[in-house]
Write an enzyme that holds these catalytic residues in place. Structure first.
Site, PDB file in Angstrom:
ATOM      1  N   ALA A  65       0.853  -1.188   0.000  1.00 22.86           N
ATOM      2  CA  ALA A  65       0.000   0.000   0.000  1.00 22.86           C
ATOM      3  C   ALA A  65       0.888   1.236   0.000  1.00 22.86           C
ATOM      4  O   ALA A  65       1.993   1.223   0.557  1.00 22.86           O
ATOM      5  CB  ALA A  65      -0.868   0.003   1.246  1.00 22.86           C
ATOM      6  N   GLY A 109       0.636  -5.453   0.617  1.00 17.73           N
ATOM      7  CA  GLY A 109      -0.505  -5.589  -0.290  1.00 17.73           C
ATOM      8  C   GLY A 109      -0.088  -6.080  -1.677  1.00 17.73           C
ATOM      9  O   GLY A 109      -0.904  -6.668  -2.389  1.00 17.73           O
TER      10      GLY A 109
HETATM   11  N1  CO8 Z   1       4.442   3.426   0.221  1.00 18.81           N
HETATM   12  C1  CO8 Z   1       4.885   4.643  -0.161  1.00 18.81           C
HETATM   13  N2  CO8 Z   1       6.148   4.872  -0.567  1.00 18.81           N
HETATM   14  C2  CO8 Z   1       6.996   3.829  -0.558  1.00 18.81           C
HETATM   15  C3  CO8 Z   1       6.620   2.542  -0.156  1.00 18.81           C
HETATM   16  C4  CO8 Z   1       5.273   2.353   0.254  1.00 18.81           C
HETATM   17  N3  CO8 Z   1       4.796   1.154   0.598  1.00 18.81           N
HETATM   18  N4  CO8 Z   1       7.685   1.725  -0.246  1.00 18.81           N
HETATM   19  C5  CO8 Z   1       8.703   2.476  -0.689  1.00 18.81           C
HETATM   20  N5  CO8 Z   1       8.282   3.735  -0.892  1.00 18.81           N
HETATM   21  C6  CO8 Z   1       9.075   4.877  -1.376  1.00 18.81           C
HETATM   22  C7  CO8 Z   1      10.023   5.350  -0.300  1.00 18.81           C
HETATM   23  O1  CO8 Z   1       9.359   6.201   0.616  1.00 18.81           O
HETATM   24  C8  CO8 Z   1      11.077   6.047  -1.126  1.00 18.81           C
HETATM   25  O2  CO8 Z   1      10.589   7.312  -1.497  1.00 18.81           O
HETATM   26  P1  CO8 Z   1      11.584   8.591  -1.440  1.00 18.81           P
HETATM   27  O3  CO8 Z   1      12.667   8.265  -2.460  1.00 18.81           O
HETATM   28  O4  CO8 Z   1      10.703   9.717  -1.852  1.00 18.81           O
HETATM   29  O5  CO8 Z   1      12.120   8.655  -0.044  1.00 18.81           O
HETATM   30  C9  CO8 Z   1      11.135   5.195  -2.409  1.00 18.81           C
HETATM   31  O6  CO8 Z   1       9.923   4.452  -2.447  1.00 18.81           O
HETATM   32  C10 CO8 Z   1      12.282   4.205  -2.420  1.00 18.81           C
HETATM   33  O7  CO8 Z   1      12.219   3.457  -1.202  1.00 18.81           O
HETATM   34  P2  CO8 Z   1      13.453   3.306  -0.212  1.00 18.81           P
HETATM   35  O8  CO8 Z   1      14.346   4.494  -0.296  1.00 18.81           O
HETATM   36  O9  CO8 Z   1      12.908   2.945   1.130  1.00 18.81           O
HETATM   37  O10 CO8 Z   1      14.199   2.058  -0.911  1.00 18.81           O
HETATM   38  P3  CO8 Z   1      15.097   0.969  -0.192  1.00 18.81           P
HETATM   39  O11 CO8 Z   1      15.706   0.155  -1.293  1.00 18.81           O
HETATM   40  O12 CO8 Z   1      15.996   1.579   0.821  1.00 18.81           O
HETATM   41  O13 CO8 Z   1      14.044   0.048   0.608  1.00 18.81           O
HETATM   42  C11 CO8 Z   1      12.024  -1.206   0.873  1.00 18.81           C
HETATM   43  C12 CO8 Z   1      13.099  -0.699  -0.101  1.00 18.81           C
HETATM   44  C13 CO8 Z   1      12.662  -2.223   1.831  1.00 18.81           C
HETATM   45  C14 CO8 Z   1      10.967  -1.903   0.020  1.00 18.81           C
HETATM   46  C15 CO8 Z   1      11.426  -0.025   1.674  1.00 18.81           C
HETATM   47  O14 CO8 Z   1      11.059   0.991   0.788  1.00 18.81           O
HETATM   48  C16 CO8 Z   1      10.225  -0.383   2.485  1.00 18.81           C
HETATM   49  O15 CO8 Z   1      10.335  -0.979   3.529  1.00 18.81           O
HETATM   50  N6  CO8 Z   1       9.020   0.004   2.002  1.00 18.81           N
HETATM   51  C17 CO8 Z   1       7.799  -0.201   2.719  1.00 18.81           C
HETATM   52  C18 CO8 Z   1       7.306  -1.599   2.440  1.00 18.81           C
HETATM   53  C19 CO8 Z   1       6.085  -1.881   3.270  1.00 18.81           C
HETATM   54  O16 CO8 Z   1       6.068  -1.749   4.492  1.00 18.81           O
HETATM   55  N7  CO8 Z   1       5.002  -2.359   2.593  1.00 18.81           N
HETATM   56  C20 CO8 Z   1       3.773  -2.702   3.241  1.00 18.81           C
HETATM   57  C21 CO8 Z   1       2.868  -1.531   3.307  1.00 18.81           C
HETATM   58  S1  CO8 Z   1       1.386  -1.853   4.264  1.00 18.81           S
HETATM   59  C22 CO8 Z   1       0.417  -2.754   3.205  1.00 18.81           C
HETATM   60  O17 CO8 Z   1       0.775  -3.027   2.095  1.00 18.81           O
HETATM   61  C23 CO8 Z   1      -0.892  -3.183   3.774  1.00 18.81           C
HETATM   62  C24 CO8 Z   1      -1.765  -3.800   2.747  1.00 18.81           C
HETATM   63  C25 CO8 Z   1      -3.064  -4.223   3.342  1.00 18.81           C
HETATM   64  C26 CO8 Z   1      -4.101  -3.172   3.260  1.00 18.81           C
HETATM   65  C27 CO8 Z   1      -5.380  -3.633   3.727  1.00 18.81           C
HETATM   66  C28 CO8 Z   1      -6.598  -2.887   3.501  1.00 18.81           C
HETATM   67  C29 CO8 Z   1      -6.838  -1.517   3.919  1.00 18.81           C
END
Ligand code: CO8
Length: 256
Positions: A65, A109
């Site tokens: 998400a 998600g």
């Molecule tokens: N949402 C928004 N932005 C994101 C997300 C995300 N899920 N993941 C990464 N980004 C963005 C980062 O903020 C970053 O943006 P910026 O360059 O502007 O700072 C850019 O993408 C690149 O990310 P990173 O710099 O963090 O890249 P890394 O290589 O260092 O790390 C990761 C990669 C490990 C994937 C890291 O980005 C991360 O942990 N992301 C979050 C992943 C996460 O927690 N996903 C689960 C989200 S919750 C969910 O999906 C719930 C679903 C169920 C919903 C149910 C119904 C309502």
């Protein structure tokens, strides 16, 4: 539909590409609606006999998400979630077989959407995980129901309780992924697989899918999961987890 989701077709194969590479293809509300629209459009087109779902860029399939949008959304309840997150049910109910082609991060998600597809194939550089627990929430788009069905309860609980990421080979061993291929042949092999499926009787394929899905009795579990997700999301820990991610700091949990 904008260009956050690219929809294309080649012969009998439809393709849906989530195109937000700067956000690692994290899905916001517009993305989710466009995915639903694409599945519905392809699902009602008899010319399309297999669908490939993928993400743009080399780093990520879908990182879950969009957490920035999550942080800005108000209180959630299971009805709102069902309205906004029914793409997994649309994928599962789509009469046309869907292959999730994963290259890179397949998280939250994104992994739940991949699990709602019929087959999952991945490049060897892909990584899978349900990191919701790190945010103080839970896999609320079908994860608590579909992951145990693919990987077994013990492995599913391990992944959901630790939030750890696994590589593609481990995901294959866990039963989450059907095939793992080197990144440079992922596209070609996936197309071969899609062509193979497209060459079969579409009428039977649709019924194979429907019969297999109908045995799952997911509805009650999904409703229960939505209620529990809303509780987590609306809790102080849920707010803290998402805020901490966006502020690039460690979360301080157990706040009541
Ligand atoms: N949402 C928004 N932005 C994101 C997300 C995300 N899920 N993941 C990464 N980004 C963005 C980062 O903020 C970053 O943006 P910026 O360059 O502007 O700072 C850019 O993408 C690149 O990310 P990173 O710099 O963090 O890249 P890394 O290589 O260092 O790390 C990761 C990669 C490990 C994937 C890291 O980005 C991360 O942990 N992301 C979050 C992943 C996460 O927690 N996903 C689960 C989200 S919750 C969910 O999906 C719930 C679903 C169920 C919903 C149910 C119904 C309502």
């Amino acid at each position: 539909m904008g260009n956050e989701v690219i929809v294309s077709q080649e012969g009998h194969i439809g393709r849906v590409t989530v195109n937000r590479p700067k956000q690692l293809n994290a899905m916001n509300s517009a993305t989710r609606s466009a995915i639903v629209e694409a599945f519905e459009q392809f699902g009602s087109d008899p010319e399309v006999r297999a669908i490939i779902l993928t993400g743009a860029g080399e780093k990520s399939f879908i990182a879950g998400a969009d957490l920035a949008e999550f942080a800005a959304s108000g209180e959630l309840d299971s009805v709102k979630m069902r309205n906004e997150w029914h793409m997994t049910e649309v994928a599962a109910a789509c009469p046309t077989p869907i292959i999730a082609m994963v290259d890179g991060f397949c998280l939250g998600g994104g992994m739940e959407l991949a699990m709602a597809c019929d087959l999952r194939v991945a490049s060897d550089r892909s990584r899978f995980g349900q990191p919701e627990i790190n945010l103080g929430i839970l896999p609320g788009a079908g994860g608590t129901q579909r992951l145990p069905r693919l990987a077994g309860e013990g492995r599913a609980l391990e992944l959901m309780l630790t939030g750890r990421m696994i590589d593609a080979v481990e995901a294959e061993r866990y039963g989450i992924v059907n095939f793992v291929w080197p990144a440079d042949v992922l596209e070609e092999r996936t197309l071969e697989l899609a062509e193979q499926i497209a060459s079969k009787a579409a009428f039977a394929a649709e019924r194979v899918k429907r019969a297999t899905r109908s045995g799952l009795a997911l509805e009650e579990g999904l409703q229960h999961e939505r209620e529990l997700f809303a509780e987590c999301f609306n809790s102080p820990d849920g707010k803290e987890g998402v805020a901490a991610f966006l502020e690039k700091r460690k979360p301080r949990f157990n706040r009541s």
